[in-house]
Design an enzyme around this catalytic site. Structure first.
Site, PDB file in Angstrom:
ATOM      1  N   SER A  24      85.097  36.196  45.946  1.00 60.22           N
ATOM      2  CA  SER A  24      84.561  37.390  45.290  1.00 60.22           C
ATOM      3  C   SER A  24      84.233  37.158  43.821  1.00 60.22           C
ATOM      4  O   SER A  24      83.323  37.791  43.273  1.00 60.22           O
ATOM      5  CB  SER A  24      85.556  38.545  45.414  1.00 60.22           C
ATOM      6  OG  SER A  24      86.803  38.199  44.832  1.00 60.22           O
ATOM      7  N   ASP A 197      91.190  43.970  37.005  1.00 54.01           N
ATOM      8  CA  ASP A 197      92.234  44.583  37.832  1.00 54.01           C
ATOM      9  C   ASP A 197      93.439  43.664  38.013  1.00 54.01           C
ATOM     10  O   ASP A 197      94.273  43.885  38.878  1.00 54.01           O
ATOM     11  CB  ASP A 197      91.670  44.963  39.207  1.00 54.01           C
ATOM     12  CG  ASP A 197      91.042  43.768  39.933  1.00 54.01           C
ATOM     13  OD1 ASP A 197      91.167  42.626  39.433  1.00 54.01           O
ATOM     14  OD2 ASP A 197      90.425  43.967  40.994  1.00 54.01           O
ATOM     15  N   HIS A 200      90.283  40.026  39.383  1.00 55.66           N
ATOM     16  CA  HIS A 200      88.853  39.799  39.190  1.00 55.66           C
ATOM     17  C   HIS A 200      88.491  39.864  37.707  1.00 55.66           C
ATOM     18  O   HIS A 200      89.232  40.417  36.905  1.00 55.66           O
ATOM     19  CB  HIS A 200      88.050  40.828  39.992  1.00 55.66           C
ATOM     20  CG  HIS A 200      88.330  40.784  41.456  1.00 55.66           C
ATOM     21  ND1 HIS A 200      89.225  41.643  42.065  1.00 55.66           N
ATOM     22  CD2 HIS A 200      87.862  39.973  42.430  1.00 55.66           C
ATOM     23  CE1 HIS A 200      89.285  41.371  43.357  1.00 55.66           C
ATOM     24  NE2 HIS A 200      88.470  40.354  43.606  1.00 55.66           N
TER      25      HIS A 200
END
EC number: 3.1.-.-
Length: 249
Positions: A24, A197, A200
């Site tokens: 991600s 967070d 990320h």
């Protein structure tokens, strides 16, 4: 000159490629201000920057799909640079997140397998950059996990083990490496602002990654020309003489 005649007489224009392969943190890198978007901006008219990031993926799954992304005989030149950016999911705690967790020894084997495969399809080690996962801000990620109804499923100390393993693979294989885990924690600095967070990247984190990755990418693409002529250099009377060459800059 008719368009079909022009196309027939011009040599194919092949755009070099930079491949970003990861989880991600790579997938999200094309968002506004992302490190991948910044790379693409720097390489406009020199390279296509391809985002092949897959949210939630680990190296166990990555090594399976890599041959679908890069292969011989595809009609495209091999990438001029490839980033391999995994570990944030592999390092998840087995008891709390068994689906994404990959044991450290397997993580190492998977990275080596991907490097070997790329070598077999004419992407040598000198074009590779292995990137470690960034550090984990446990307090912030614990809050994220709580909102999702689960326990803290990662620890920064464990992420560090995977980061060190990634560096060792790069050293053994002769590839470049970017040690985000150490750089973001250098001199005991508070690294939480680099993360949105706890896991990320934040806008500041994206800037950090780009600023450290660009020098590694730049040395691999510095010899590439600016594709097609500058507009002032195009022959006014017969533009095809300027535009149907070999992609000269």
């Amino acid at each position: 000159m008719a368009l079909c005649e022009a196309v027939a007489s011009g040599s194919p224009l092949v755009w070099p490629r930079v491949l970003l392969f990861g989880d991600s943190i790579t997938q999200f890198s094309f968002q506004q201000g992302g490190w991948g978007a910044s790379l693409a901006d720097m390489l406009v008219r020199k390279c296509d920057v391809l985002n092949r990031g897959f949210s939630g993926y680990n190296t166990r799954w990555a090594k399976i799909i890599l041959p679908r992304l890069v292969r011989k005989g595809s009609g495209l030149d091999s990438p001029v640079a490839v980033t391999i950016f995994f570990g944030a999911n592999d390092s998840a705690l087995k008891d709390e997140n068994p689906k994404q967790h990959v044991p450290l020894e397997e993580f190492v084997a998977n990275l080596r397998s991907m490097v070997r495969y790329l070598r077999s399809v004419d992407v040598p080690e000198g074009r590779l950059i292995l990137i470690t996962p960034p550090p984990l801000c446990e307090a912030a990620w614990a809050q994220e996990c709580l909102q999702q109804g689960c326990k803290l499923n990662r620890l920064n100390s464990v992420v560090g083990e995977y980061a060190r393993a990634c560096l060792q693979v790069a050293q053994d294989c002769g590839a470049d490496a970017l040690d985000l885990w150490s750089l973001m924690q250098k001199d005991g600095q508070d690294f939480s602002s680099y993360l949105s967070d706890g896991l990320h990247l934040s806008p500041k984190g994206n800037e950090f990654v780009f600023s450290h990755l660009w020098p590694l990418i730049e040395k691999k693409v510095s010899s590439l020309p600016f594709l097609l002529p500058y507009w002032r250099d195009i022959a006014e009377a017969r533009p095809e003489l300027s535009l149907l060459g070999d992609g000269d800059h």
